[in-house]
Design a protein around this motif. Structure first.
Motif, PDB file in Angstrom:
ATOM      1  N   MET A  74       0.851  -1.174   0.000  1.00 43.64           N
ATOM      2  CA  MET A  74       0.000   0.000   0.000  1.00 43.64           C
ATOM      3  C   MET A  74       0.895   1.235   0.000  1.00 43.64           C
ATOM      4  O   MET A  74       1.897   1.269   0.714  1.00 43.64           O
ATOM      5  CB  MET A  74      -0.911  -0.028   1.224  1.00 43.64           C
ATOM      6  N   ASP A  75       0.537   2.225  -0.811  1.00 44.80           N
ATOM      7  CA  ASP A  75       1.332   3.455  -0.831  1.00 44.80           C
ATOM      8  C   ASP A  75       0.726   4.499   0.107  1.00 44.80           C
ATOM      9  O   ASP A  75      -0.292   4.237   0.767  1.00 44.80           O
ATOM     10  CB  ASP A  75       1.511   3.976  -2.264  1.00 44.80           C
ATOM     11  N   GLU A  76       1.346   5.673   0.145  1.00 50.96           N
ATOM     12  CA  GLU A  76       0.912   6.711   1.088  1.00 50.96           C
ATOM     13  C   GLU A  76      -0.451   7.292   0.715  1.00 50.96           C
ATOM     14  O   GLU A  76      -1.099   7.929   1.539  1.00 50.96           O
ATOM     15  CB  GLU A  76       1.979   7.817   1.220  1.00 50.96           C
ATOM     16  N   GLN A  77      -0.914   7.067  -0.509  1.00 41.33           N
ATOM     17  CA  GLN A  77      -2.241   7.527  -0.926  1.00 41.33           C
ATOM     18  C   GLN A  77      -3.302   6.448  -0.722  1.00 41.33           C
ATOM     19  O   GLN A  77      -4.426   6.591  -1.185  1.00 41.33           O
ATOM     20  CB  GLN A  77      -2.210   7.961  -2.393  1.00 41.33           C
ATOM     21  N   ARG A  78      -2.918   5.379  -0.041  1.00 40.21           N
ATOM     22  CA  ARG A  78      -3.793   4.262   0.318  1.00 40.21           C
ATOM     23  C   ARG A  78      -4.253   3.444  -0.879  1.00 40.21           C
ATOM     24  O   ARG A  78      -5.311   2.831  -0.862  1.00 40.21           O
ATOM     25  CB  ARG A  78      -4.965   4.732   1.175  1.00 40.21           C
ATOM     26  N   TYR A  79      -3.450   3.430  -1.928  1.00 39.68           N
ATOM     27  CA  TYR A  79      -3.685   2.506  -3.035  1.00 39.68           C
ATOM     28  C   TYR A  79      -3.084   1.166  -2.633  1.00 39.68           C
ATOM     29  O   TYR A  79      -1.984   1.111  -2.084  1.00 39.68           O
ATOM     30  CB  TYR A  79      -3.013   2.974  -4.324  1.00 39.68           C
ATOM     31  N   LEU A  80      -3.793   0.093  -2.938  1.00 39.64           N
ATOM     32  CA  LEU A  80      -3.334  -1.254  -2.634  1.00 39.64           C
ATOM     33  C   LEU A  80      -2.790  -1.887  -3.907  1.00 39.64           C
ATOM     34  O   LEU A  80      -3.448  -1.861  -4.948  1.00 39.64           O
ATOM     35  CB  LEU A  80      -4.497  -2.087  -2.087  1.00 39.64           C
ATOM     36  N   TYR A  81      -1.602  -2.457  -3.850  1.00 39.10           N
ATOM     37  CA  TYR A  81      -0.968  -3.117  -4.990  1.00 39.10           C
ATOM     38  C   TYR A  81      -1.020  -4.621  -4.763  1.00 39.10           C
ATOM     39  O   TYR A  81      -0.689  -5.099  -3.680  1.00 39.10           O
ATOM     40  CB  TYR A  81       0.482  -2.665  -5.127  1.00 39.10           C
ATOM     41  N   VAL A  82      -1.418  -5.361  -5.807  1.00 39.05           N
ATOM     42  CA  VAL A  82      -1.597  -6.809  -5.691  1.00 39.05           C
ATOM     43  C   VAL A  82      -0.906  -7.498  -6.861  1.00 39.05           C
ATOM     44  O   VAL A  82      -1.153  -7.151  -8.026  1.00 39.05           O
ATOM     45  CB  VAL A  82      -3.095  -7.183  -5.675  1.00 39.05           C
ATOM     46  N   SER A  83      -0.055  -8.489  -6.549  1.00 46.12           N
ATOM     47  CA  SER A  83       0.544  -9.300  -7.612  1.00 46.12           C
ATOM     48  C   SER A  83      -0.334 -10.520  -7.837  1.00 46.12           C
ATOM     49  O   SER A  83      -0.833 -11.124  -6.895  1.00 46.12           O
ATOM     50  CB  SER A  83       1.979  -9.713  -7.252  1.00 46.12           C
ATOM     51  N   ASP A  84      -0.527 -10.876  -9.105  1.00 42.86           N
ATOM     52  CA  ASP A  84      -1.369 -11.999  -9.484  1.00 42.86           C
ATOM     53  C   ASP A  84      -0.493 -12.997 -10.243  1.00 42.86           C
ATOM     54  O   ASP A  84      -0.141 -12.769 -11.403  1.00 42.86           O
ATOM     55  CB  ASP A  84      -2.518 -11.500 -10.361  1.00 42.86           C
ATOM     56  N   VAL A  85      -0.135 -14.109  -9.592  1.00 48.13           N
ATOM     57  CA  VAL A  85       0.755 -15.090 -10.214  1.00 48.13           C
ATOM     58  C   VAL A  85       0.069 -15.885 -11.318  1.00 48.13           C
ATOM     59  O   VAL A  85       0.735 -16.456 -12.167  1.00 48.13           O
ATOM     60  CB  VAL A  85       1.396 -16.056  -9.181  1.00 48.13           C
ATOM     61  N   GLU A  86      -1.254 -15.918 -11.324  1.00 44.43           N
ATOM     62  CA  GLU A  86      -1.986 -16.621 -12.381  1.00 44.43           C
ATOM     63  C   GLU A  86      -2.053 -15.782 -13.662  1.00 44.43           C
ATOM     64  O   GLU A  86      -1.924 -16.306 -14.760  1.00 44.43           O
ATOM     65  CB  GLU A  86      -3.401 -16.981 -11.922  1.00 44.43           C
ATOM     66  N   LYS A  87      -2.266 -14.473 -13.507  1.00 38.21           N
ATOM     67  CA  LYS A  87      -2.377 -13.577 -14.657  1.00 38.21           C
ATOM     68  C   LYS A  87      -1.043 -12.930 -15.022  1.00 38.21           C
ATOM     69  O   LYS A  87      -0.951 -12.212 -16.012  1.00 38.21           O
ATOM     70  CB  LYS A  87      -3.413 -12.484 -14.386  1.00 38.21           C
ATOM     71  N   HIS A  88      -0.026 -13.126 -14.176  1.00 36.41           N
ATOM     72  CA  HIS A  88       1.315 -12.581 -14.418  1.00 36.41           C
ATOM     73  C   HIS A  88       1.261 -11.073 -14.568  1.00 36.41           C
ATOM     74  O   HIS A  88       1.787 -10.490 -15.528  1.00 36.41           O
ATOM     75  CB  HIS A  88       1.968 -13.263 -15.633  1.00 36.41           C
ATOM     76  N   GLU A  89       0.633 -10.424 -13.566  1.00 31.12           N
ATOM     77  CA  GLU A  89       0.477  -8.980 -13.598  1.00 31.12           C
ATOM     78  C   GLU A  89       0.381  -8.411 -12.192  1.00 31.12           C
ATOM     79  O   GLU A  89       0.188  -9.147 -11.220  1.00 31.12           O
ATOM     80  CB  GLU A  89      -0.772  -8.583 -14.393  1.00 31.12           C
ATOM     81  N   VAL A  90       0.520  -7.086 -12.108  1.00 33.73           N
ATOM     82  CA  VAL A  90       0.341  -6.355 -10.860  1.00 33.73           C
ATOM     83  C   VAL A  90      -0.706  -5.278 -11.114  1.00 33.73           C
ATOM     84  O   VAL A  90      -0.640  -4.562 -12.124  1.00 33.73           O
ATOM     85  CB  VAL A  90       1.659  -5.709 -10.384  1.00 33.73           C
ATOM     86  N   ARG A  91      -1.656  -5.178 -10.196  1.00 29.09           N
ATOM     87  CA  ARG A  91      -2.700  -4.156 -10.304  1.00 29.09           C
ATOM     88  C   ARG A  91      -2.714  -3.287  -9.056  1.00 29.09           C
ATOM     89  O   ARG A  91      -2.377  -3.733  -7.961  1.00 29.09           O
ATOM     90  CB  ARG A  91      -4.084  -4.786 -10.494  1.00 29.09           C
TER      91      ARG A  91
END
Length: 148
Positions: free
Chosen positions: A1-18
């Motif tokens: 989570m960054d200082e603006q309260r955005y949550l970052y998630v890695s997805d090992v099935e889709k091979h991406e980060v959102r």
């Protein structure tokens, strides 16, 4: 989570980060998202993440044996550690896991398969230094066993 309260998630099935804002369902693609692979716009089993104060996302691209940095808004990442195939040379990683970037831009990586923790200073992206372990798997004071 960054200082603006955005949550970052890695997805090992889709091979991406959102990145997700509170209440958001789909999120915004910030790394990968072009299928499994080793291109600069791809990831292969992204695991651990670190988000710096400039919102650059560092990703342990585990099965590509590298750490990638994705600057905010970029369509491709930059290899900042490893990327020289699986191995135990100072230029290589073996299934990198946990990572951290300090305020000076120094990258620390848990090099899971090599039983060591590596450090890359901002000026030297080609070769890292072993700072923990690196003497094979074990219980000795100078050894580590699968660090995460």
């Amino acid at each position: 989570m960054d200082e603006q309260r955005y949550l970052y998630v890695s997805d090992v099935e889709k091979h991406e980060v959102r990145r997700y804002q509170l209440g958001e369902k789909n999120g915004t693609l910030v790394a990968g998202g072009n299928g499994q692979g080793d291109g600069l716009n791809q990831l292969n089993d992204p695991t651990y993440l670190f988000v710096d104060r400039d919102h650059s996302v560092y990703v342990s691209d585990s099965s590509n044996h590298r750490v990638m940095k994705w600057v905010e808004g970029a369509k491709e990442g930059i290899v900042v550690a490893g990327g020289q195939g699986q191995g135990n040379a100072l230029t290589q990683l073996y299934h990198p896991q946990g990572l951290f970037v300090d305020t000076l831009g120094t990258l620390y990586v848990a090099d899971y398969g090599n039983h060591r923790v590596m450090r890359w200073t901002q000026g030297d992206k080609k070769q890292g230094a072993v700072i923990v372990g690196g003497n094979g798997q074990g219980e000795g004071a100078n050894q580590s066993s699968y660090p995460w």
